[in-house]
Design a protein around this motif. Structure first.
Motif, PDB file in Angstrom:
ATOM      1  N   LEU A  81       0.822  -1.210   0.000  1.00 29.86           N
ATOM      2  CA  LEU A  81       0.000   0.000   0.000  1.00 29.86           C
ATOM      3  C   LEU A  81       0.857   1.262   0.000  1.00 29.86           C
ATOM      4  CD1 LEU A  81      -2.778  -0.851   2.607  1.00 29.86           C
ATOM      5  CD2 LEU A  81      -2.964  -0.817   0.119  1.00 29.86           C
ATOM      6  N   TYR A  82       2.038   1.159   0.579  1.00 25.20           N
ATOM      7  CA  TYR A  82       2.871   2.338   0.787  1.00 25.20           C
ATOM      8  C   TYR A  82       4.278   2.131   0.245  1.00 25.20           C
ATOM      9  CZ  TYR A  82      -0.722   2.722   4.401  1.00 25.20           C
ATOM     10  OH  TYR A  82      -1.906   2.736   5.089  1.00 25.20           O
ATOM     11  N   LYS A  83       4.899   3.254  -0.072  1.00 29.95           N
ATOM     12  CA  LYS A  83       6.332   3.301  -0.362  1.00 29.95           C
ATOM     13  C   LYS A  83       6.999   3.910   0.860  1.00 29.95           C
ATOM     14  CE  LYS A  83       4.949   5.034  -4.434  1.00 29.95           C
ATOM     15  NZ  LYS A  83       4.910   6.156  -5.272  1.00 29.95           N
ATOM     16  N   VAL A  84       8.301   3.778   0.960  1.00 33.82           N
ATOM     17  CA  VAL A  84       9.037   4.367   2.075  1.00 33.82           C
ATOM     18  C   VAL A  84       8.750   5.863   2.159  1.00 33.82           C
ATOM     19  CG1 VAL A  84      11.344   4.882   2.960  1.00 33.82           C
ATOM     20  CG2 VAL A  84      10.815   2.586   2.098  1.00 33.82           C
ATOM     21  N   SER A  85       8.682   6.532   1.022  1.00 33.07           N
ATOM     22  CA  SER A  85       8.429   7.979   1.012  1.00 33.07           C
ATOM     23  C   SER A  85       7.043   8.326   1.559  1.00 33.07           C
ATOM     24  CB  SER A  85       8.594   8.553  -0.400  1.00 33.07           C
ATOM     25  OG  SER A  85       7.730   7.905  -1.310  1.00 33.07           O
ATOM     26  N   ASP A  86       6.074   7.413   1.419  1.00 33.22           N
ATOM     27  CA  ASP A  86       4.747   7.647   1.997  1.00 33.22           C
ATOM     28  C   ASP A  86       4.819   7.662   3.520  1.00 33.22           C
ATOM     29  OD1 ASP A  86       3.420   7.693  -0.519  1.00 33.22           O
ATOM     30  OD2 ASP A  86       3.375   5.506  -0.525  1.00 33.22           O
ATOM     31  N   VAL A  87       5.694   6.849   4.073  1.00 35.52           N
ATOM     32  CA  VAL A  87       5.833   6.746   5.517  1.00 35.52           C
ATOM     33  C   VAL A  87       6.635   7.920   6.069  1.00 35.52           C
ATOM     34  CG1 VAL A  87       6.695   5.304   7.410  1.00 35.52           C
ATOM     35  CG2 VAL A  87       5.690   4.214   5.379  1.00 35.52           C
ATOM     36  N   THR A  88       7.766   8.238   5.423  1.00 40.96           N
ATOM     37  CA  THR A  88       8.668   9.277   5.942  1.00 40.96           C
ATOM     38  C   THR A  88       8.260  10.685   5.552  1.00 40.96           C
ATOM     39  OG1 THR A  88      10.146   9.221   4.019  1.00 40.96           O
ATOM     40  CG2 THR A  88      10.632   7.686   5.848  1.00 40.96           C
ATOM     41  N   GLY A  89       7.578  10.823   4.407  1.00 38.72           N
ATOM     42  CA  GLY A  89       7.242  12.154   3.900  1.00 38.72           C
ATOM     43  C   GLY A  89       8.329  12.748   3.027  1.00 38.72           C
ATOM     44  N   TYR A  90       9.383  11.959   2.768  1.00 43.53           N
ATOM     45  CA  TYR A  90      10.495  12.431   1.935  1.00 43.53           C
ATOM     46  C   TYR A  90      10.893  11.364   0.929  1.00 43.53           C
ATOM     47  CZ  TYR A  90      11.093  16.246   5.183  1.00 43.53           C
ATOM     48  OH  TYR A  90      10.876  17.365   5.943  1.00 43.53           O
ATOM     49  N   TYR A  91      11.263  11.806  -0.263  1.00 40.62           N
ATOM     50  CA  TYR A  91      11.805  10.910  -1.276  1.00 40.62           C
ATOM     51  C   TYR A  91      13.264  10.630  -0.941  1.00 40.62           C
ATOM     52  CZ  TYR A  91       7.585  12.002  -3.888  1.00 40.62           C
ATOM     53  OH  TYR A  91       6.277  12.146  -4.256  1.00 40.62           O
ATOM     54  N   GLY A 142       0.367  21.123  -3.368  1.00 43.36           N
ATOM     55  CA  GLY A 142       1.784  21.410  -3.560  1.00 43.36           C
ATOM     56  C   GLY A 142       2.545  21.736  -2.283  1.00 43.36           C
ATOM     57  N   ASN A 143       1.936  21.482  -1.127  1.00 43.79           N
ATOM     58  CA  ASN A 143       2.591  21.734   0.155  1.00 43.79           C
ATOM     59  C   ASN A 143       3.224  20.452   0.677  1.00 43.79           C
ATOM     60  OD1 ASN A 143       1.564  24.463   0.364  1.00 43.79           O
ATOM     61  ND2 ASN A 143      -0.419  23.514   0.739  1.00 43.79           N
ATOM     62  N   PRO A 144       4.335  20.567   1.419  1.00 41.46           N
ATOM     63  CA  PRO A 144       4.924  19.357   2.003  1.00 41.46           C
ATOM     64  C   PRO A 144       3.894  18.639   2.874  1.00 41.46           C
ATOM     65  CG  PRO A 144       6.429  21.207   2.220  1.00 41.46           C
ATOM     66  CD  PRO A 144       5.123  21.768   1.715  1.00 41.46           C
ATOM     67  N   ARG A 145       3.727  17.359   2.627  1.00 46.15           N
ATOM     68  CA  ARG A 145       2.718  16.575   3.314  1.00 46.15           C
ATOM     69  C   ARG A 145       3.175  16.085   4.679  1.00 46.15           C
ATOM     70  NH1 ARG A 145       2.325  10.879   1.487  1.00 46.15           N
ATOM     71  NH2 ARG A 145       3.988  10.941   2.996  1.00 46.15           N
ATOM     72  N   GLY A 146       4.460  15.836   4.827  1.00 49.65           N
ATOM     73  CA  GLY A 146       4.988  15.297   6.072  1.00 49.65           C
ATOM     74  C   GLY A 146       4.873  13.788   6.112  1.00 49.65           C
ATOM     75  N   GLY A 147       5.471  13.205   7.131  1.00 50.83           N
ATOM     76  CA  GLY A 147       5.440  11.766   7.316  1.00 50.83           C
ATOM     77  C   GLY A 147       4.208  11.336   8.085  1.00 50.83           C
ATOM     78  N   MET A 148       4.044  10.047   8.218  1.00 51.40           N
ATOM     79  CA  MET A 148       2.927   9.513   9.005  1.00 51.40           C
ATOM     80  C   MET A 148       3.109   9.923  10.465  1.00 51.40           C
ATOM     81  SD  MET A 148       2.342   5.658   7.608  1.00 51.40           S
ATOM     82  CE  MET A 148       1.725   5.376   5.960  1.00 51.40           C
ATOM     83  N   ILE A 149       1.997  10.126  11.152  1.00 52.99           N
ATOM     84  CA  ILE A 149       2.060  10.552  12.543  1.00 52.99           C
ATOM     85  C   ILE A 149       2.465   9.381  13.448  1.00 52.99           C
ATOM     86  CG2 ILE A 149       0.429  12.454  12.223  1.00 52.99           C
ATOM     87  CD1 ILE A 149      -1.725  10.686  13.485  1.00 52.99           C
ATOM     88  N   GLU A 150       3.032   9.738  14.596  1.00 50.01           N
ATOM     89  CA  GLU A 150       3.581   8.742  15.503  1.00 50.01           C
ATOM     90  C   GLU A 150       2.553   7.706  15.945  1.00 50.01           C
ATOM     91  OE1 GLU A 150       6.036   8.423  19.693  1.00 50.01           O
ATOM     92  OE2 GLU A 150       5.031  10.298  19.209  1.00 50.01           O
ATOM     93  N   SER A 151       1.339   8.124  16.258  1.00 47.52           N
ATOM     94  CA  SER A 151       0.341   7.159  16.738  1.00 47.52           C
ATOM     95  C   SER A 151      -0.002   6.124  15.664  1.00 47.52           C
ATOM     96  CB  SER A 151      -0.920   7.871  17.227  1.00 47.52           C
ATOM     97  OG  SER A 151      -1.534   8.600  16.189  1.00 47.52           O
ATOM     98  N   LEU A 152      -0.010   6.542  14.398  1.00 44.49           N
ATOM     99  CA  LEU A 152      -0.246   5.598  13.306  1.00 44.49           C
ATOM    100  C   LEU A 152       0.946   4.661  13.142  1.00 44.49           C
ATOM    101  CD1 LEU A 152      -1.766   4.422  10.909  1.00 44.49           C
ATOM    102  CD2 LEU A 152      -0.956   6.360   9.536  1.00 44.49           C
ATOM    103  N   LEU A 153       2.150   5.223  13.195  1.00 46.25           N
ATOM    104  CA  LEU A 153       3.354   4.389  13.087  1.00 46.25           C
ATOM    105  C   LEU A 153       3.383   3.326  14.171  1.00 46.25           C
ATOM    106  CD1 LEU A 153       6.003   7.150  12.376  1.00 46.25           C
ATOM    107  CD2 LEU A 153       5.106   5.490  10.744  1.00 46.25           C
ATOM    108  N   MET A 154       3.089   3.731  15.400  1.00 50.44           N
ATOM    109  CA  MET A 154       3.104   2.776  16.515  1.00 50.44           C
ATOM    110  C   MET A 154       2.044   1.693  16.315  1.00 50.44           C
ATOM    111  SD  MET A 154       5.659   3.697  18.218  1.00 50.44           S
ATOM    112  CE  MET A 154       5.508   2.634  19.625  1.00 50.44           C
ATOM    113  N   ALA A 155       0.873   2.068  15.835  1.00 51.14           N
ATOM    114  CA  ALA A 155      -0.189   1.087  15.591  1.00 51.14           C
ATOM    115  C   ALA A 155       0.231   0.090  14.512  1.00 51.14           C
ATOM    116  CB  ALA A 155      -1.482   1.798  15.193  1.00 51.14           C
TER     117      ALA A 155
END
Length: 126
Positions: A76-86, A97-110
């Motif tokens: 479902l995801y690429k590394v860049s989807d998780v980190t927010g950076y290519y 066109g704005n920086p989206r950012g990485g996944m939030i901590e609570s989602l990462l932990m889940a």
């Protein structure tokens, strides 16, 4: 045991189909719950880990990208989807066109939690 295909199959030596799990994480103090499928760590996850090391990606993000999938086992995801950076350091941009950012901590932990549960990682029973 001989390590032929039949013996390995009977012993559970193959990852099999993805496992369905519910995850709950917090956004702005509110619980959000969704369904994910988790691929057991296998050849694909080992390759993903190696690629992350050679591409200088984040190994934790690579683990999410290789283990979280759809019901057919497709990522479902690429590394860049998780980190927010290519990999080149440029930010992933949202639709405006704005920086989206990485996944939030609570989602990462889940996500890490369900990956651990499906793969038997973490605390062991005595």
């Amino acid at each position: 045991m001989n390590l032929d295909l039949e013996s390995l199959y009977k012993a559970g030596g193959f990852a099999g189909a993805p496992v369905k799990r519910e995850v709950t994480f917090k956004v702005g103090g509110e619980d959000v719950t969704g369904t994910v499928y988790v691929r057991k760590m296998s050849y694909q996850s080992a390759v993903g880990d190696l690629k992350s090391l050679t591409n200088q990606d984040e190994i934790a993000a690579a683990r999410i990208a290789t283990c979280i999938c759809d019901e057919n086992g497709d990522p479902l995801y690429k590394v860049s989807d998780v980190t927010g950076y290519y990999p080149d350091g440029k930010p992933v941009l949202d639709a405006e066109g704005n920086p989206r950012g990485g996944m939030i901590e609570s989602l990462l932990m889940a996500l890490w939690t369900v990956i651990g549960e499906v793969n038997g990682l973490g605390k062991t029973q005595s």
